[in-house]
Design a protein around this motif. Structure first.
Motif, short mmCIF file in Angstrom:
data_model
loop_
_atom_site.label_atom_id
_atom_site.label_comp_id
_atom_site.label_asym_id
_atom_site.label_seq_id
_atom_site.Cartn_x
_atom_site.Cartn_y
_atom_site.Cartn_z
N LEU A 243 -1.94 2.65 10.50
CA LEU A 243 -2.16 2.58 9.06
C LEU A 243 -1.02 1.75 8.47
O LEU A 243 0.14 2.15 8.50
CB LEU A 243 -2.15 3.99 8.46
N PHE A 244 -1.36 0.57 7.95
CA PHE A 244 -0.34 -0.38 7.48
C PHE A 244 -0.51 -0.59 5.97
O PHE A 244 -1.61 -0.86 5.48
CB PHE A 244 -0.49 -1.72 8.20
N LEU A 245 0.60 -0.47 5.25
CA LEU A 245 0.58 -0.62 3.80
C LEU A 245 1.81 -1.40 3.37
O LEU A 245 2.93 -1.05 3.75
CB LEU A 245 0.58 0.75 3.12
N THR A 246 1.62 -2.46 2.60
CA THR A 246 2.76 -3.17 2.03
C THR A 246 2.76 -3.01 0.52
O THR A 246 1.74 -3.19 -0.14
CB THR A 246 2.75 -4.67 2.40
N LEU A 247 3.91 -2.66 -0.01
CA LEU A 247 4.06 -2.42 -1.44
C LEU A 247 4.86 -3.52 -2.12
O LEU A 247 5.32 -3.36 -3.25
CB LEU A 247 4.74 -1.06 -1.67
N LYS A 248 5.01 -4.66 -1.45
CA LYS A 248 5.88 -5.71 -1.94
C LYS A 248 5.41 -6.33 -3.26
O LYS A 248 6.20 -6.95 -3.98
CB LYS A 248 6.03 -6.81 -0.89
N ASP A 249 4.13 -6.20 -3.58
CA ASP A 249 3.61 -6.80 -4.81
C ASP A 249 3.46 -5.81 -5.96
O ASP A 249 2.97 -6.18 -7.03
CB ASP A 249 2.25 -7.46 -4.53
N ILE A 250 3.90 -4.58 -5.77
CA ILE A 250 3.80 -3.58 -6.85
C ILE A 250 5.09 -3.64 -7.67
O ILE A 250 6.04 -2.89 -7.44
CB ILE A 250 3.57 -2.16 -6.29
N LYS A 251 5.16 -4.57 -8.58
CA LYS A 251 6.37 -4.78 -9.37
C LYS A 251 6.04 -5.23 -10.79
O LYS A 251 6.60 -6.19 -11.32
CB LYS A 251 7.29 -5.79 -8.69
N ALA A 252 5.09 -4.54 -11.40
CA ALA A 252 4.67 -4.87 -12.76
C ALA A 252 5.75 -4.46 -13.77
O ALA A 252 6.66 -3.68 -13.47
CB ALA A 252 3.36 -4.17 -13.08
N GLN A 253 5.61 -4.95 -14.98
CA GLN A 253 6.59 -4.69 -16.02
C GLN A 253 6.27 -3.44 -16.85
O GLN A 253 7.02 -3.12 -17.78
CB GLN A 253 6.71 -5.91 -16.94
N ASN A 254 5.20 -2.75 -16.53
CA ASN A 254 4.91 -1.49 -17.20
C ASN A 254 4.11 -0.60 -16.27
O ASN A 254 3.53 -1.07 -15.28
CB ASN A 254 4.15 -1.72 -18.52
N TRP A 255 4.10 0.70 -16.57
CA TRP A 255 3.46 1.67 -15.70
C TRP A 255 1.96 1.43 -15.58
O TRP A 255 1.39 1.55 -14.50
CB TRP A 255 3.73 3.08 -16.18
#
Length: 595
Positions: A105-117
């Motif tokens: 199970l592979f998950l990358t969170l590198k693009d979760i960097k928004a400016q609001n919740w």
């Protein structure tokens, strides 16, 4: 046991993989890369159920985790052996037996960097939906309870609320276990802390902390069937930049092994050694550029006892792909360094003084500090050891040496700036501190100060503070310490001409700030800062009190004893964005300490 291949450079005449982190693409695309596949061996040898490896950005975390994924997930009947001839294929046969044995199970969170919740949650929800849909294909219908099936359906449809979505990874590990005949999966999570950094920077940390604590905690802690003693997680590997404190995400997770920049394990798996860089340069006809590359991109040290210096791999590959007579700044320009700028700009005088030590060649560009390895992002701004821990983990400083006191979670670390590329970031930071609003330049006011034009300095400084303070954001607590740090940061621009000292004993106490000229015929300065405690306090009276304290405590004595001929005392008072500066030239008559 066979030895690893002596030449770590794979396909030396191939294309250079700038921005390529997919291992299959590296092999099949004919790219040149440094063989770090023994990272797989390190992971398989580790006894920890959950492994967290932290390194600065662009140091190979994503490509290493992707390499591990390809190794574990390899279906031998459907694709060629991507690892043939690489270092991992030449060690003990037992490592090869792990290939294709379990689901991944592979998950990358590198693009979760928004400016609001809201935007961050939308992005994370979409990521989990894609992952859930992929894992649930061809899964047995009875693998999950009705409640779990309902949650998974809502996740796939993009309808799940954050509280429901927190169960996603735990449900998918159970699903994969049933789907693969009882073989529990590996869970690989790349850049696990990226959402936390963005949330801290843009002020929605509590929302993201709760989300990540549930998402990771339910998967990595007690992930088992409550009806029978059966776990659904084989092993997990996470990568990131910092070790986020357990209280923030990994609450009560006792099976976590963490390996950061100060640990020996995995020390050789990230970054390039000097020998590897020499080979890369020589194979491209660039051997004569080695010293230039070394000065600009070398200097990191990973582990406790390792004497090996490590190069920034991103910058080296970028340079080799586009060689120039100079060495451009690649790593420090790959992302917004706003968080580092903000934290150092707002830091108090103690941190600013340590920064001065770090930038001072006379101090061997080192500063020794207590460092917290587990960084509580919520408290990093008002705690020096947390700030230094963040800078160390992020690659803005490196460890020259370190030790740990028995029973303490912190280490005492001799820190240094690793190379000229990172040094340029600090110089740019200092320049930014002197970029005032509406054309007000801090450099002009410093020129006025050292020229003895104190009235002009005072006027320019008052305008500079009024126009530029919003960037530094004085906050509502300990304003005297804040302004002390603000001025001390500005004075770092004088370090070529002055020794900048803060909180040193002199006379009958400790001055706030002193500027000792390296040329003793030039002006010296002693400064004292005071903030108006009450709104009714007079700004000018408070400034005169600060000046009187310099005289009464005779803070200028040490400068005179070191041969400084002329000293100017400045009392600085602050009330909000208002500032008052008074001054007086001190003479030998008031340089004597009264009994």
């Amino acid at each position: 046991m066979k030895q690893a291949a002596p030449n770590p450079i794979v396909n030396p005449a191939g294309k250079l993989p700038v921005g390529v982190s997919n291992f299959t693409e590296l092999i099949q695309g004919g790219y040149t890369f440094v063989d770090k596949t023994l990272f797989i061996k390190e992971v398989l040898d580790a006894g920890d159920k959950v492994i967290l490896v932290t390194r600065p950005r662009r140091f190979g975390k994503t490509v290493n985790l992707n390499t591990l994924r390809c190794f574990l997930h390899w279906p031998p009947d459907h694709q060629p052996d991507l690892f043939e001839g690489l270092a991992i294929s030449q060690v003990d046969e037992r490592y090869l037996q792990e290939r294709g044995k379990r689901p991944v199970l592979f998950l990358t969170l590198k693009d979760i960097k928004a400016q609001n919740w809201h935007d961050a949650w939308i992005a994370l929800r979409g990521l989990l939906a894609d992952l859930a849909e992929s894992c649930s294909r061809d899964a047995p219908a009875d693998a999950l309870t009705q409640g779990q099936q309902k949650i998974l359906h809502r996740v796939i449809q993009g309808e799940a609320e954050p509280a429901e979505s927190q169960a996603t990874l735990a449900i998918l590990t159970k699903l994969l276990t049933h789907k693969h005949n009882g073989f529990t999966p590996w869970v690989l999570i790349d850049e696990y802390d990226t959402p936390m950094h963005a949330a801290y920077q843009y002020d929605y940390y509590s929302h993201m902390r709760g989300m990540m604590r549930g998402l990771l905690g339910q998967c990595l802690k007690d992930n088992e069937d409550p009806q029978q003693p059966r776990a659904f997680l084989h092993k997990a590997v996470l990568t990131g930049i910092v070790r986020v404190t357990k209280e923030d995400i990994f609450s009560d997770l006792n099976n976590l092994g963490t390996f950061g920049v100060l640990d020996d394990r995995f020390a050789s798996c990230f970054g390039f050694t000097g020998q590897e860089v020499k080979q890369l340069l020589a194979q491209r006809g660039l051997a004569e550029r080695f010293d230039l590359v070394r000065k600009t991109y070398d200097g990191y040290r990973f582990g406790h006892d390792s004497p090996v210096s490590v190069y920034n791999p991103w910058s080296v590959m970028r340079y080799v792909s586009q060689p120039t007579q100079d060495a451009p700044l690649y790593w420090v320009n790959t992302s917004d360094n706003h968080l580092v700028h903000k934290l150092l700009a707002r830091a108090d005088a103690k941190v600013k003084q340590s920064l001065h030590e770090l930038l001072n060649p006379d101090n061997n560009n080192t500063t020794t500090q207590p460092v917290c390895e587990y960084v509580p992002l919520r408290h990093v701004e008002n705690n020096a050891k947390n700030l230094w821990g963040l800078l160390l983990a992020s690659g803005y400083v490196t460890a020259a040496s370190h030790d740990r006191k028995y029973g303490s979670p912190d280490r005492t670390v001799q820190l240094r700036i690793p190379n000229e590329e990172v040094l340029s970031l600090y110089n740019g930071l200092l320049d930014r501190w002197l970029q005032g609003a509406n054309g007000i330049g801090g450099g002009d006011l410093l020129d006025a100060l050292v020229a003895g034009q104190v009235e002009e300095f005072a006027g320019r400084f008052e305008t500079f503070v009024l126009e530029s303070m919003s960037y530094f954001d004085k906050g509502n607590h300990e304003p005297e310490r804040f302004y002390h740090g603000f001025v001390l940061g500005m004075m770092q621009h004088l370090r070529d001409r002055y020794i900048v000292d803060s909180q040193r004993e002199s006379g009958l106490g400790r001055y706030d700030l002193a500027l000792e000229p390296k040329d003793k015929t030039k002006l010296g300065f002693v400064m004292e800062f005071k903030s108006c405690v009450r709104q009714t306090d007079s700004l000018w009276d408070t400034a005169h009190q600060a000046l009187q304290q310099i005289q009464d405590k005779q803070y200028h004595v040490n400068l005179m004893q070191r041969g400084v001929k002329t000293i100017i005392a400045l009392g600085l008072a602050f009330k909000g964005k208002q500032v008052a500066v008074v001054h007086q030239q001190l003479s030998d008559n008031n340089a004597k300490i009264s009994p």
